[in-house]
Design a protein around this motif. Structure first.
Motif, PDB file in Angstrom:
ATOM      1  N   ARG A  56       0.836  -1.196   0.000  1.00 58.46           N
ATOM      2  CA  ARG A  56       0.000   0.000   0.000  1.00 58.46           C
ATOM      3  C   ARG A  56       0.869   1.243   0.000  1.00 58.46           C
ATOM      4  NH1 ARG A  56      -5.025  -1.093  -0.205  1.00 58.46           N
ATOM      5  NH2 ARG A  56      -5.809   0.936   0.387  1.00 58.46           N
ATOM      6  N   LEU A  57       0.445   2.218  -0.764  1.00 56.48           N
ATOM      7  CA  LEU A  57       1.152   3.487  -0.856  1.00 56.48           C
ATOM      8  C   LEU A  57       0.115   4.584  -1.025  1.00 56.48           C
ATOM      9  CD1 LEU A  57       4.060   4.669  -0.997  1.00 56.48           C
ATOM     10  CD2 LEU A  57       3.900   4.474  -3.487  1.00 56.48           C
ATOM     11  N   PHE A  58       0.160   5.572  -0.145  1.00 55.05           N
ATOM     12  CA  PHE A  58      -0.778   6.704  -0.188  1.00 55.05           C
ATOM     13  C   PHE A  58      -2.232   6.242  -0.146  1.00 55.05           C
ATOM     14  CE2 PHE A  58       2.836   7.845  -3.079  1.00 55.05           C
ATOM     15  CZ  PHE A  58       3.597   8.436  -2.092  1.00 55.05           C
ATOM     16  N   GLY A  59      -2.492   5.181   0.612  1.00 53.69           N
ATOM     17  CA  GLY A  59      -3.844   4.676   0.777  1.00 53.69           C
ATOM     18  C   GLY A  59      -4.340   3.817  -0.367  1.00 53.69           C
ATOM     19  N   GLN A  60      -3.504   3.533  -1.335  1.00 51.78           N
ATOM     20  CA  GLN A  60      -3.897   2.741  -2.496  1.00 51.78           C
ATOM     21  C   GLN A  60      -3.021   1.494  -2.598  1.00 51.78           C
ATOM     22  OE1 GLN A  60      -6.467   3.555  -4.619  1.00 51.78           O
ATOM     23  NE2 GLN A  60      -6.859   5.295  -3.260  1.00 51.78           N
ATOM     24  N   GLU A  61      -3.570   0.441  -3.148  1.00 47.17           N
ATOM     25  CA  GLU A  61      -2.791  -0.761  -3.404  1.00 47.17           C
ATOM     26  C   GLU A  61      -1.895  -0.538  -4.617  1.00 47.17           C
ATOM     27  OE1 GLU A  61      -3.429  -5.402  -4.772  1.00 47.17           O
ATOM     28  OE2 GLU A  61      -5.106  -4.323  -3.888  1.00 47.17           O
ATOM     29  N   VAL A  62      -0.626  -0.919  -4.484  1.00 46.73           N
ATOM     30  CA  VAL A  62       0.293  -0.827  -5.616  1.00 46.73           C
ATOM     31  C   VAL A  62      -0.076  -1.928  -6.605  1.00 46.73           C
ATOM     32  CG1 VAL A  62       2.700  -0.904  -6.366  1.00 46.73           C
ATOM     33  CG2 VAL A  62       2.127   0.102  -4.140  1.00 46.73           C
ATOM     34  N   ARG A  63      -0.220  -1.561  -7.848  1.00 43.63           N
ATOM     35  CA  ARG A  63      -0.607  -2.488  -8.915  1.00 43.63           C
ATOM     36  C   ARG A  63       0.618  -2.935  -9.701  1.00 43.63           C
ATOM     37  NH1 ARG A  63      -5.909  -3.727  -7.722  1.00 43.63           N
ATOM     38  NH2 ARG A  63      -6.666  -1.918  -6.576  1.00 43.63           N
ATOM     39  N   ALA A  64       0.571  -4.157 -10.216  1.00 41.90           N
ATOM     40  CA  ALA A  64       1.688  -4.699 -10.982  1.00 41.90           C
ATOM     41  C   ALA A  64       1.766  -4.091 -12.379  1.00 41.90           C
ATOM     42  CB  ALA A  64       1.583  -6.219 -11.078  1.00 41.90           C
ATOM     43  N   SER A  65       0.617  -3.728 -12.925  1.00 35.25           N
ATOM     44  CA  SER A  65       0.584  -3.161 -14.279  1.00 35.25           C
ATOM     45  C   SER A  65      -0.658  -2.291 -14.422  1.00 35.25           C
ATOM     46  CB  SER A  65       0.554  -4.282 -15.327  1.00 35.25           C
ATOM     47  OG  SER A  65      -0.687  -4.952 -15.271  1.00 35.25           O
ATOM     48  N   LEU A  66      -0.728  -1.579 -15.511  1.00 34.61           N
ATOM     49  CA  LEU A  66      -1.915  -0.762 -15.768  1.00 34.61           C
ATOM     50  C   LEU A  66      -3.162  -1.634 -15.909  1.00 34.61           C
ATOM     51  CD1 LEU A  66      -0.403   1.851 -18.246  1.00 34.61           C
ATOM     52  CD2 LEU A  66      -1.085   2.239 -15.870  1.00 34.61           C
ATOM     53  N   SER A  67      -2.986  -2.841 -16.433  1.00 32.27           N
ATOM     54  CA  SER A  67      -4.114  -3.766 -16.591  1.00 32.27           C
ATOM     55  C   SER A  67      -4.730  -4.152 -15.261  1.00 32.27           C
ATOM     56  CB  SER A  67      -3.663  -5.031 -17.324  1.00 32.27           C
ATOM     57  OG  SER A  67      -3.193  -4.705 -18.609  1.00 32.27           O
ATOM     58  N   ASP A  68      -3.971  -4.024 -14.178  1.00 29.18           N
ATOM     59  CA  ASP A  68      -4.461  -4.371 -12.843  1.00 29.18           C
ATOM     60  C   ASP A  68      -5.145  -3.207 -12.138  1.00 29.18           C
ATOM     61  OD1 ASP A  68      -3.380  -6.929 -13.115  1.00 29.18           O
ATOM     62  OD2 ASP A  68      -1.454  -6.298 -12.294  1.00 29.18           O
ATOM     63  N   CYS A  69      -5.161  -2.047 -12.752  1.00 31.78           N
ATOM     64  CA  CYS A  69      -5.761  -0.873 -12.121  1.00 31.78           C
ATOM     65  C   CYS A  69      -7.281  -0.981 -12.171  1.00 31.78           C
ATOM     66  CB  CYS A  69      -5.309   0.406 -12.819  1.00 31.78           C
ATOM     67  SG  CYS A  69      -3.561   0.745 -12.608  1.00 31.78           S
ATOM     68  N   PRO A  70      -7.954  -0.749 -11.041  1.00 32.86           N
ATOM     69  CA  PRO A  70      -9.395  -0.930 -10.990  1.00 32.86           C
ATOM     70  C   PRO A  70     -10.198   0.263 -11.488  1.00 32.86           C
ATOM     71  CG  PRO A  70      -8.582  -0.312  -8.842  1.00 32.86           C
ATOM     72  CD  PRO A  70      -7.379  -0.421  -9.744  1.00 32.86           C
ATOM     73  N   ASP A  71      -9.594   1.412 -11.529  1.00 32.37           N
ATOM     74  CA  ASP A  71     -10.342   2.639 -11.797  1.00 32.37           C
ATOM     75  C   ASP A  71     -10.132   3.147 -13.213  1.00 32.37           C
ATOM     76  OD1 ASP A  71      -9.160   3.414  -8.634  1.00 32.37           O
ATOM     77  OD2 ASP A  71     -11.273   3.048  -9.053  1.00 32.37           O
ATOM     78  N   THR A  72     -11.044   3.998 -13.601  1.00 28.26           N
ATOM     79  CA  THR A  72     -10.813   4.779 -14.797  1.00 28.26           C
ATOM     80  C   THR A  72      -9.679   5.740 -14.477  1.00 28.26           C
ATOM     81  OG1 THR A  72     -13.121   4.624 -15.450  1.00 28.26           O
ATOM     82  CG2 THR A  72     -11.852   6.442 -16.376  1.00 28.26           C
ATOM     83  N   VAL A  73      -8.753   5.895 -15.379  1.00 29.09           N
ATOM     84  CA  VAL A  73      -7.591   6.754 -15.171  1.00 29.09           C
ATOM     85  C   VAL A  73      -7.636   7.877 -16.195  1.00 29.09           C
ATOM     86  CG1 VAL A  73      -5.072   6.820 -15.342  1.00 29.09           C
ATOM     87  CG2 VAL A  73      -6.179   4.934 -14.148  1.00 29.09           C
ATOM     88  N   ASP A  74      -7.469   9.108 -15.703  1.00 23.91           N
ATOM     89  CA  ASP A  74      -7.449  10.271 -16.592  1.00 23.91           C
ATOM     90  C   ASP A  74      -6.073  10.480 -17.212  1.00 23.91           C
ATOM     91  OD1 ASP A  74     -10.121  11.065 -15.817  1.00 23.91           O
ATOM     92  OD2 ASP A  74      -9.240  11.825 -13.965  1.00 23.91           O
ATOM     93  N   MET A  75      -5.033  10.196 -16.401  1.00 22.94           N
ATOM     94  CA  MET A  75      -3.661  10.484 -16.839  1.00 22.94           C
ATOM     95  C   MET A  75      -2.742   9.357 -16.396  1.00 22.94           C
ATOM     96  SD  MET A  75      -1.388  13.910 -16.184  1.00 22.94           S
ATOM     97  CE  MET A  75      -0.855  13.704 -14.496  1.00 22.94           C
ATOM     98  N   VAL A  76      -1.822   8.990 -17.276  1.00 19.53           N
ATOM     99  CA  VAL A  76      -0.756   8.055 -16.938  1.00 19.53           C
ATOM    100  C   VAL A  76       0.527   8.872 -16.876  1.00 19.53           C
ATOM    101  CG1 VAL A  76       0.570   6.041 -17.691  1.00 19.53           C
ATOM    102  CG2 VAL A  76      -1.915   6.084 -17.989  1.00 19.53           C
ATOM    103  N   ASP A  77       1.160   8.866 -15.708  1.00 18.80           N
ATOM    104  CA  ASP A  77       2.419   9.588 -15.479  1.00 18.80           C
ATOM    105  C   ASP A  77       3.528   8.544 -15.461  1.00 18.80           C
ATOM    106  OD1 ASP A  77       4.367  11.425 -14.761  1.00 18.80           O
ATOM    107  OD2 ASP A  77       3.725  11.557 -12.673  1.00 18.80           O
ATOM    108  N   ILE A  78       4.500   8.668 -16.364  1.00 15.76           N
ATOM    109  CA  ILE A  78       5.485   7.603 -16.588  1.00 15.76           C
ATOM    110  C   ILE A  78       6.856   7.975 -16.056  1.00 15.76           C
ATOM    111  CG2 ILE A  78       6.585   6.159 -18.341  1.00 15.76           C
ATOM    112  CD1 ILE A  78       4.088   6.692 -20.107  1.00 15.76           C
TER     113      ILE A  78
END
Length: 155
Positions: A56-78
């Motif tokens: 967990r980081l900043f109250g969120q679960e760290v995801r292995a990839s973008l495919s594992d992200c549960p939410d709609t994402v407005d921006m991807v910061d790389i």
């Protein structure tokens, strides 16, 4: 790369959810404090790092990839080297139909990835930091004595 202040400000104003690819759990790493700063400014940050998936980081679960992200994402910061950006953008384009911005951090540029995103109508920022741009455009750097080039009041 030249971007107008209005363009950058529009992106930072409309963005609500940011997937930070390559975020570190180490608080002295730039990816950590940029993600933390964005969280403190009210953005929902989805941390993405396969080496720390499940933590967990900043109250969120760290995801292995973008495919594992549960939410709609407005921006991807790389936060990855330029040569690793194309597959990240390709994955983002498949996973997030509502994606509006691909942001590549300072030192990160990839023309192929930018062209892929722009062909889908997605805004692309390269070689910039959203934390720095936010601070500059919303008046926080002035408090430190920096000349931001942004006029905040009229006579």
């Amino acid at each position: 790369m030249q971007y107008s202040d209005a363009f950058l400000k529009d992106i930072l104003t409309r963005t609500k959810v940011v997937a930070v690819v390559g975020v570190s759990m180490n608080p002295v790493r730039p990816s950590y404090y940029v993600a933390r700063y964005l969280t403190l400014k009210g953005f929902k940050v989805v941390p993405v790092n396969p080496g720390n998936a499940g933590q967990r980081l900043f109250g969120q679960e760290v995801r292995a990839s973008l495919s594992d992200c549960p939410d709609t994402v407005d921006m991807v910061d790389i936060f990855r080297r330029s040569e690793h950006v194309t597959p990240i953008v390709e994955e983002a384009l498949q996973v997030f139909p509502e994606l509006r911005t691909v942001w590549m951090q300072i030192g990160v540029e990839n023309a192929e990835a930018a062209a892929l995103a722009e062909a889908r109508g997605i805004d692309v920022i390269q070689n910039r930091c959203p934390k720095i741009e936010y601070q500059r455009l919303f008046g926080e750097l002035r408090m430190g004595g920096f000349n931001t080039g942004v006029i905040s009041s009229k006579l």
